[in-house]
Design an enzyme around this catalytic site. Structure first.
Site, PDB file in Angstrom:
ATOM      1  N   VAL A 227      -2.349 -10.096   0.976  1.00 44.12           N
ATOM      2  CA  VAL A 227      -1.624  -9.002   0.874  1.00 44.12           C
ATOM      3  C   VAL A 227      -2.432  -7.790   0.717  1.00 44.12           C
ATOM      4  O   VAL A 227      -3.467  -7.857   0.890  1.00 44.12           O
ATOM      5  CB  VAL A 227      -1.762  -9.311  -1.456  1.00 44.12           C
ATOM      6  CG1 VAL A 227      -0.590  -7.557  -1.488  1.00 44.12           C
ATOM      7  CG2 VAL A 227      -1.171 -10.474  -2.121  1.00 44.12           C
ATOM      8  N   LYS A 228      -1.859  -7.298   1.750  1.00 43.83           N
ATOM      9  CA  LYS A 228      -2.057  -5.933   1.952  1.00 43.83           C
ATOM     10  C   LYS A 228      -2.036  -4.838   1.344  1.00 43.83           C
ATOM     11  O   LYS A 228      -1.087  -3.871   1.467  1.00 43.83           O
ATOM     12  CB  LYS A 228      -1.640  -5.760   4.071  1.00 43.83           C
ATOM     13  CG  LYS A 228      -2.268  -4.314   4.711  1.00 43.83           C
ATOM     14  CD  LYS A 228      -1.775  -4.741   5.713  1.00 43.83           C
ATOM     15  CE  LYS A 228      -2.092  -3.568   6.878  1.00 43.83           C
ATOM     16  NZ  LYS A 228      -1.032  -3.482   7.970  1.00 43.83           N
ATOM     17  N   ILE A 229      -3.544  -3.829   1.933  1.00 42.27           N
ATOM     18  CA  ILE A 229      -2.876  -3.125   0.157  1.00 42.27           C
ATOM     19  C   ILE A 229      -3.804  -1.993   0.881  1.00 42.27           C
ATOM     20  O   ILE A 229      -5.221  -2.118   1.462  1.00 42.27           O
ATOM     21  CB  ILE A 229      -3.956  -2.719  -0.975  1.00 42.27           C
ATOM     22  CG1 ILE A 229      -3.095  -4.643  -1.390  1.00 42.27           C
ATOM     23  CG2 ILE A 229      -4.231  -2.384  -1.836  1.00 42.27           C
ATOM     24  CD1 ILE A 229      -3.740  -5.283  -3.129  1.00 42.27           C
TER      25      ILE A 229
END
Length: 215
Positions: free
Chosen positions: A82-84
Protein backbone atom coordinates in the site's frame (compact mmCIF):
# COMPACT_ATOMS: atom_id res chain seq x y z
CA UNK A 1 20.01 -3.36 -6.69
CA UNK A 2 16.31 -3.92 -7.25
CA UNK A 3 14.47 -2.53 -10.26
CA UNK A 4 10.85 -1.50 -9.79
CA UNK A 5 9.10 -0.83 -13.10
CA UNK A 6 7.17 2.44 -12.90
CA UNK A 7 4.27 1.46 -15.13
CA UNK A 8 0.70 0.16 -15.36
CA UNK A 9 1.26 -1.30 -18.83
CA UNK A 10 1.45 -5.09 -18.65
CA UNK A 11 3.44 -5.30 -21.92
CA UNK A 12 6.23 -3.16 -20.43
CA UNK A 13 6.21 -5.12 -17.19
CA UNK A 14 6.36 -8.45 -19.03
CA UNK A 15 9.25 -7.17 -21.17
CA UNK A 16 11.16 -6.09 -18.06
CA UNK A 17 10.42 -9.43 -16.41
CA UNK A 18 11.91 -11.33 -19.36
CA UNK A 19 15.11 -9.33 -18.84
CA UNK A 20 15.17 -10.00 -15.10
CA UNK A 21 14.50 -6.32 -14.42
CA UNK A 22 11.11 -6.48 -12.71
CA UNK A 23 11.83 -6.99 -9.02
CA UNK A 24 8.70 -4.97 -8.31
CA UNK A 25 6.27 -2.48 -9.82
CA UNK A 26 5.20 0.98 -8.72
CA UNK A 27 2.04 2.74 -9.80
CA UNK A 28 0.22 5.95 -8.93
CA UNK A 29 -3.16 7.46 -9.87
CA UNK A 30 -1.65 9.28 -12.88
CA UNK A 31 -0.11 6.09 -14.28
CA UNK A 32 -3.34 4.16 -13.73
CA UNK A 33 -5.34 6.90 -15.49
CA UNK A 34 -3.05 6.73 -18.51
CA UNK A 35 -3.65 2.99 -18.78
CA UNK A 36 -7.36 3.63 -19.39
CA UNK A 37 -8.38 0.75 -17.13
CA UNK A 38 -9.84 0.35 -13.66
CA UNK A 39 -7.62 0.60 -10.58
CA UNK A 40 -8.42 -2.82 -9.09
CA UNK A 41 -8.22 -4.55 -12.47
CA UNK A 42 -4.76 -3.14 -13.16
CA UNK A 43 -3.35 -3.94 -9.71
CA UNK A 44 -4.67 -7.51 -9.69
CA UNK A 45 -3.31 -8.10 -13.19
CA UNK A 46 0.15 -6.76 -12.37
CA UNK A 47 0.32 -8.62 -9.06
CA UNK A 48 -0.35 -11.86 -10.92
CA UNK A 49 2.49 -11.13 -13.36
CA UNK A 50 5.35 -10.76 -10.90
CA UNK A 51 6.36 -12.16 -7.53
CA UNK A 52 7.76 -8.90 -6.15
CA UNK A 53 5.98 -5.96 -4.49
CA UNK A 54 3.35 -4.02 -6.41
CA UNK A 55 2.87 -0.54 -4.96
CA UNK A 56 -0.75 0.63 -5.20
CA UNK A 57 -1.86 4.03 -3.93
CA UNK A 58 -5.33 4.75 -2.51
CA UNK A 59 -6.62 8.27 -3.16
CA UNK A 60 -7.69 9.55 0.24
CA UNK A 61 -6.29 11.83 2.90
CA UNK A 62 -7.47 11.00 6.43
CA UNK A 63 -5.79 8.22 8.41
CA UNK A 64 -9.05 6.31 8.82
CA UNK A 65 -9.74 6.41 5.06
CA UNK A 66 -6.20 5.36 4.18
CA UNK A 67 -6.35 2.46 6.63
CA UNK A 68 -9.71 1.29 5.30
CA UNK A 69 -8.66 1.56 1.67
CA UNK A 70 -5.24 0.10 2.42
CA UNK A 71 -6.76 -3.02 3.94
CA UNK A 72 -8.97 -3.45 0.89
CA UNK A 73 -6.12 -2.99 -1.60
CA UNK A 74 -3.88 -5.37 0.35
CA UNK A 75 -6.60 -8.04 0.11
CA UNK A 76 -6.32 -8.09 -3.70
CA UNK A 77 -3.00 -9.94 -3.70
CA UNK A 78 -0.33 -11.03 -1.23
CA UNK A 79 2.39 -9.00 -2.95
CA UNK A 80 0.56 -5.66 -2.93
CA UNK A 81 2.28 -2.87 -1.00
CA UNK A 82 0.00 0.00 0.00
CA UNK A 83 1.58 3.25 -1.23
CA UNK A 84 0.98 6.23 1.05
CA UNK A 85 2.22 9.86 0.84
CA UNK A 86 4.31 11.18 3.72
CA UNK A 87 1.82 13.19 5.78
CA UNK A 88 0.81 13.09 9.43
CA UNK A 89 -2.22 10.96 8.55
CA UNK A 90 -0.07 8.87 6.25
CA UNK A 91 2.36 8.08 9.06
CA UNK A 92 -0.51 7.09 11.34
CA UNK A 93 -1.94 4.81 8.66
CA UNK A 94 1.43 3.18 7.98
CA UNK A 95 1.85 2.52 11.69
CA UNK A 96 -1.49 0.70 11.82
CA UNK A 97 -1.20 -1.18 8.54
CA UNK A 98 2.38 -2.31 9.08
CA UNK A 99 1.36 -3.43 12.56
CA UNK A 100 -1.18 -5.70 10.87
CA UNK A 101 1.51 -7.21 8.68
CA UNK A 102 0.53 -5.25 5.57
CA UNK A 103 3.38 -4.06 3.33
CA UNK A 104 3.54 -0.29 2.98
CA UNK A 105 5.45 2.11 0.73
CA UNK A 106 5.80 5.75 1.77
CA UNK A 107 6.07 8.12 -1.16
CA UNK A 108 6.68 11.82 -1.85
CA UNK A 109 9.68 11.91 0.48
CA UNK A 110 11.99 14.90 0.04
CA UNK A 111 14.06 15.07 3.25
CA UNK A 112 16.05 12.80 5.58
CA UNK A 113 13.67 13.75 8.39
CA UNK A 114 10.70 12.42 6.44
CA UNK A 115 12.63 9.24 5.64
CA UNK A 116 13.42 8.68 9.32
CA UNK A 117 9.80 9.17 10.34
CA UNK A 118 8.64 6.72 7.67
CA UNK A 119 11.08 4.09 8.93
CA UNK A 120 9.97 4.67 12.54
CA UNK A 121 6.35 4.20 11.45
CA UNK A 122 7.29 0.80 10.04
CA UNK A 123 7.21 1.43 6.29
CA UNK A 124 8.46 -1.52 4.26
CA UNK A 125 9.76 0.80 1.54
CA UNK A 126 10.34 4.52 1.11
CA UNK A 127 10.44 6.39 -2.19
CA UNK A 128 12.56 9.56 -1.98
CA UNK A 129 12.15 11.66 -5.14
CA UNK A 130 15.34 12.78 -6.87
CA UNK A 131 14.14 14.25 -10.18
CA UNK A 132 11.68 16.64 -8.60
CA UNK A 133 14.36 17.92 -6.21
CA UNK A 134 16.71 18.45 -9.15
CA UNK A 135 13.91 20.43 -10.82
CA UNK A 136 13.96 22.97 -7.99
CA UNK A 137 17.76 23.24 -7.88
CA UNK A 138 18.34 20.84 -4.99
CA UNK A 139 20.52 17.76 -5.37
CA UNK A 140 18.28 14.72 -5.33
CA UNK A 141 21.25 12.36 -5.09
CA UNK A 142 22.56 14.17 -2.01
CA UNK A 143 19.26 13.25 -0.37
CA UNK A 144 19.76 9.57 -1.21
CA UNK A 145 23.29 9.55 0.21
CA UNK A 146 22.04 11.19 3.40
CA UNK A 147 19.20 8.71 3.87
CA UNK A 148 21.41 5.67 3.23
CA UNK A 149 24.01 7.00 5.69
CA UNK A 150 21.34 7.76 8.27
CA UNK A 151 19.77 4.30 8.05
CA UNK A 152 23.19 2.63 8.27
CA UNK A 153 23.57 4.06 11.79
CA UNK A 154 20.64 1.95 12.99
CA UNK A 155 20.85 -1.78 12.11
CA UNK A 156 17.30 -2.24 13.39
CA UNK A 157 15.90 -0.26 10.43
CA UNK A 158 14.84 -2.67 7.71
CA UNK A 159 12.98 -0.13 5.56
CA UNK A 160 14.25 -0.33 1.97
CA UNK A 161 15.25 2.83 0.09
CA UNK A 162 13.72 2.75 -3.40
CA UNK A 163 14.78 5.84 -5.35
CA UNK A 164 11.90 7.44 -7.27
CA UNK A 165 11.43 10.23 -9.83
CA UNK A 166 14.33 8.79 -11.80
CA UNK A 167 14.88 10.71 -15.04
CA UNK A 168 17.65 8.76 -16.74
CA UNK A 169 20.54 6.27 -16.49
CA UNK A 170 22.71 8.64 -14.44
CA UNK A 171 20.19 8.62 -11.60
CA UNK A 172 20.18 4.81 -11.62
CA UNK A 173 23.97 4.51 -11.45
CA UNK A 174 24.28 7.22 -8.82
CA UNK A 175 21.61 5.49 -6.73
CA UNK A 176 23.57 2.23 -6.89
CA UNK A 177 26.79 4.05 -5.97
CA UNK A 178 25.02 5.62 -2.97
CA UNK A 179 23.90 2.20 -1.74
CA UNK A 180 20.15 2.52 -2.32
CA UNK A 181 18.22 -0.75 -2.20
CA UNK A 182 16.50 -0.10 -5.51
CA UNK A 183 15.14 2.32 -8.06
CA UNK A 184 11.74 2.78 -9.60
CA UNK A 185 12.11 3.49 -13.31
CA UNK A 186 9.97 3.87 -16.43
CA UNK A 187 10.61 1.18 -19.03
CA UNK A 188 12.15 3.82 -21.32
CA UNK A 189 14.95 4.30 -18.78
CA UNK A 190 15.57 0.56 -18.66
CA UNK A 191 16.00 0.65 -22.42
CA UNK A 192 18.42 3.57 -22.14
CA UNK A 193 20.51 1.61 -19.63
CA UNK A 194 21.03 -1.15 -22.21
CA UNK A 195 22.33 1.14 -24.93
CA UNK A 196 25.73 2.65 -25.65
CA UNK A 197 26.90 4.13 -28.97
CA UNK A 198 30.14 2.12 -28.83
CA UNK A 199 28.17 -1.10 -28.43
CA UNK A 200 26.11 -0.20 -31.50
CA UNK A 201 29.26 0.68 -33.45
CA UNK A 202 30.92 -2.56 -32.39
CA UNK A 203 27.99 -4.68 -33.51
CA UNK A 204 27.86 -2.86 -36.84
CA UNK A 205 31.60 -3.50 -37.33
CA UNK A 206 31.30 -7.20 -36.46
CA UNK A 207 28.39 -7.66 -38.87
CA UNK A 208 30.25 -5.82 -41.61
CA UNK A 209 33.34 -7.99 -41.17
CA UNK A 210 31.26 -11.17 -40.99
CA UNK A 211 29.57 -10.35 -44.28
CA UNK A 212 33.03 -10.08 -45.85
CA UNK A 213 34.14 -13.55 -44.72
CA UNK A 214 30.89 -15.50 -44.65
CA UNK A 215 30.45 -18.00 -47.51
Amino acid sequence: MKFFVDSAETEEIQAAKRLGLADGVTTNPTIILKSGRGFETVIREIAALIDGPVAAEPVCSSADEIIREGRLIASWAENVSVKIPLTRDGLEAVRVLSGEGISTTMTLIFSPAQALLAAKAGASFICPFVGRLDDVSHSGMDLIAEIVALFSNYPGIDTEVIVASVRGPAHVIESAMAGADGVTVPYTVLEQLMRHPLTDAGIEKFLSDWNKIAP
